[in-house]
Design a protein around this motif. Structure first.
Motif, mmCIF file in Angstrom:
data_model
loop_
_atom_site.group_PDB
_atom_site.id
_atom_site.type_symbol
_atom_site.label_atom_id
_atom_site.label_comp_id
_atom_site.label_asym_id
_atom_site.label_seq_id
_atom_site.Cartn_x
_atom_site.Cartn_y
_atom_site.Cartn_z
ATOM 1 N N UNK A 43 0.822 -1.214 0.000
ATOM 2 C CA UNK A 43 0.000 0.000 0.000
ATOM 3 C C UNK A 43 0.855 1.263 0.000
ATOM 4 N N UNK A 44 2.016 1.201 0.653
ATOM 5 C CA UNK A 44 2.925 2.350 0.600
ATOM 6 C C UNK A 44 3.391 2.593 -0.826
ATOM 7 N N UNK A 45 3.669 1.516 -1.533
ATOM 8 C CA UNK A 45 4.095 1.661 -2.925
ATOM 9 C C UNK A 45 2.978 2.261 -3.775
ATOM 10 N N UNK A 46 1.738 1.891 -3.480
ATOM 11 C CA UNK A 46 0.602 2.441 -4.226
ATOM 12 C C UNK A 46 0.466 3.942 -3.985
ATOM 13 N N UNK A 47 0.837 4.406 -2.785
ATOM 14 C CA UNK A 47 0.797 5.845 -2.526
ATOM 15 C C UNK A 47 1.674 6.586 -3.527
ATOM 16 N N UNK A 48 2.850 6.017 -3.783
ATOM 17 C CA UNK A 48 3.735 6.628 -4.765
ATOM 18 C C UNK A 48 3.132 6.619 -6.154
ATOM 19 N N UNK A 61 11.162 16.408 -10.324
ATOM 20 C CA UNK A 61 11.768 15.361 -9.516
ATOM 21 C C UNK A 61 10.784 14.220 -9.237
ATOM 22 N N UNK A 62 9.649 14.261 -9.916
ATOM 23 C CA UNK A 62 8.659 13.205 -9.742
ATOM 24 C C UNK A 62 7.547 13.543 -8.779
ATOM 25 N N UNK A 63 7.565 14.754 -8.238
ATOM 26 C CA UNK A 63 6.534 15.167 -7.293
ATOM 27 C C UNK A 63 5.249 15.601 -7.972
ATOM 28 N N UNK A 64 4.214 15.790 -7.171
ATOM 29 C CA UNK A 64 2.914 16.212 -7.696
ATOM 30 C C UNK A 64 2.803 17.723 -7.827
ATOM 31 N N UNK A 65 3.648 18.447 -7.107
ATOM 32 C CA UNK A 65 3.695 19.911 -7.174
ATOM 33 C C UNK A 65 2.316 20.525 -6.918
ATOM 34 N N UNK A 66 1.622 19.972 -5.909
ATOM 35 C CA UNK A 66 0.250 20.406 -5.645
ATOM 36 C C UNK A 66 0.127 21.309 -4.427
ATOM 37 N N UNK A 67 1.188 21.473 -3.653
ATOM 38 C CA UNK A 67 1.145 22.410 -2.544
ATOM 39 C C UNK A 67 0.785 21.785 -1.208
ATOM 40 N N UNK A 88 3.499 7.253 7.940
ATOM 41 C CA UNK A 88 4.576 6.912 7.012
ATOM 42 C C UNK A 88 4.564 7.846 5.816
ATOM 43 N N UNK A 89 3.388 8.090 5.288
ATOM 44 C CA UNK A 89 3.225 8.999 4.161
ATOM 45 C C UNK A 89 3.688 10.408 4.524
ATOM 46 N N UNK A 90 3.325 10.870 5.712
ATOM 47 C CA UNK A 90 3.692 12.206 6.144
ATOM 48 C C UNK A 90 5.207 12.366 6.226
ATOM 49 N N UNK A 91 5.881 11.389 6.825
ATOM 50 C CA UNK A 91 7.332 11.471 6.978
ATOM 51 C C UNK A 91 8.028 11.393 5.620
ATOM 52 N N UNK A 92 7.551 10.533 4.738
ATOM 53 C CA UNK A 92 8.158 10.425 3.415
ATOM 54 C C UNK A 92 8.047 11.737 2.651
ATOM 55 N N UNK A 116 9.260 9.404 -4.488
ATOM 56 C CA UNK A 116 7.991 9.866 -5.056
ATOM 57 C C UNK A 116 7.252 8.752 -5.780
ATOM 58 N N UNK A 117 7.979 7.861 -6.432
ATOM 59 C CA UNK A 117 7.357 6.811 -7.239
ATOM 60 C C UNK A 117 6.940 5.601 -6.423
ATOM 61 N N UNK A 118 7.497 5.467 -5.201
ATOM 62 C CA UNK A 118 7.231 4.281 -4.411
ATOM 63 C C UNK A 118 8.293 3.208 -4.584
ATOM 64 N N UNK A 119 9.312 3.484 -5.422
ATOM 65 C CA UNK A 119 10.418 2.533 -5.541
ATOM 66 C C UNK A 119 11.037 2.308 -4.168
#
Length: 275
Positions: A43-48, A61-67, A88-92, A116-119
């Motif tokens: 599921x963490x990988x799916x977040x990416x 850099x692979x980010x969403x650039x959404x603010x 986990x998502x917050x810290x990443x 960013x990709x979940x790799x």
């Protein structure tokens, strides 16, 4: 003042909400009770894959650039279903932002896309020590330059995702003679580096699916290029980035609170007393 969400913010909120309801909510209780770690990591990988691991990071850099507002909305929705995934998502996201803020181009391109990709399942924020929690300037971990390498020694405590983070943003004292908080620098340490041992997982009151570990550095050698930002300027960076991290944790708490209200409301509608 217009407080309406933008279309992009609504899309990210809906994406996070739909993922939380369909993928996280059905397994959250099982994972919290010691269930299959592989499901949690999947599921963490799916977040990416959904663009939720680097929301406030540039797209180059692979980010969403959404603010930051979109970041807060997404963490809130994830936390309504699974607090372990949300922390986990917050810290990443915070790790990505630190690297973007002070890393050089080589460091940004090497690590942010993997996070960013979940790799990389997660990123680690290695600041806290047993004697340096609320007072991070009092840390004792050291980094000494030896030729073309930095040699790190010391321990970090309560590090979220210690077992499966791909890279740790790590702080250590590089000038013992500097005034308190003035001789600390920031490093990028990959998980699996020789001399870095991941300690036992802490037994916590909650968020059990998310691993929290000790990091042990014993003559851990990394190249000079592992230094991130300016030498001896790491404490200022840490304090600044922690302020942004509070947005993530505040959003997580909001999500948990909203979930509690949902449960209470559902119970109140079905409970019967006194006829």
């Amino acid at each position: 003042m217009n407080l309406d969400l933008t279309e992009e913010q609504r899309i990210i909120q809906d994406t996070a909400r739909n993922f939380a309801k369909s993928e996280l909510e059905p397994v959250a209780a099982t994972l919290d009770q010691g269930g299959d770690r592989a499901i949690f990591l999947k599921n963490l990988r799916k977040l990416g894959e959904l663009g939720l691991a680097a929301i406030n990071v540039k797209s180059e850099y692979g980010g969403s650039e959404a603010g930051v507002v979109a970041f807060s909305l997404a963490v809130t929705e994830i936390a309504r279903a699974c607090a372990s995934t949300a922390v986990t998502m917050s810290v990443t996201n915070m790790v990505c932002e630190v690297i973007q803020a002070i890393g050089n181009e080589e460091q940004k391109k090497a690590y942010i896309p993997k996070l960013a990709s979940g790799e990389y399942y997660a990123g680690g924020f290695a600041l806290t020590e047993t004697t340096a929690g609320s007072d991070p300037a009092g840390m004792r971990a050291t980094a000494v330059l030896d030729g073309d390498e930095w040699v790190l020694n010391g321990n970090k405590m309560f590090i979220t995702s210690g077992e499966y983070a791909g890279v740790f943003v790590t702080w250590a004292v590089t000038d013992k003679n500097a005034p308190k908080g003035k001789g600390i620098s920031t490093f990028l340490i990959e998980n699996g580096t020789k001399g870095l041992t991941i300690g036992r997982e802490e037994h916590k009151m909650g968020q059990h699916a998310s691993a929290t570990n000790e990091l042990i550095f014993e003559d851990c050698r990394v190249p000079k290029s592992a230094l991130m930002g300016k030498l001896n300027d790491g404490f200022r960076t840490a304090v600044g980035e922690l302020a942004g991290g509070r947005i993530g944790i505040g959003s997580l708490a909001l999500g948990c609170g909203l979930a509690a209200m949902d449960y209470a409301t559902a119970y109140a509608k079905e409970r019967r007393q006194f006829d």
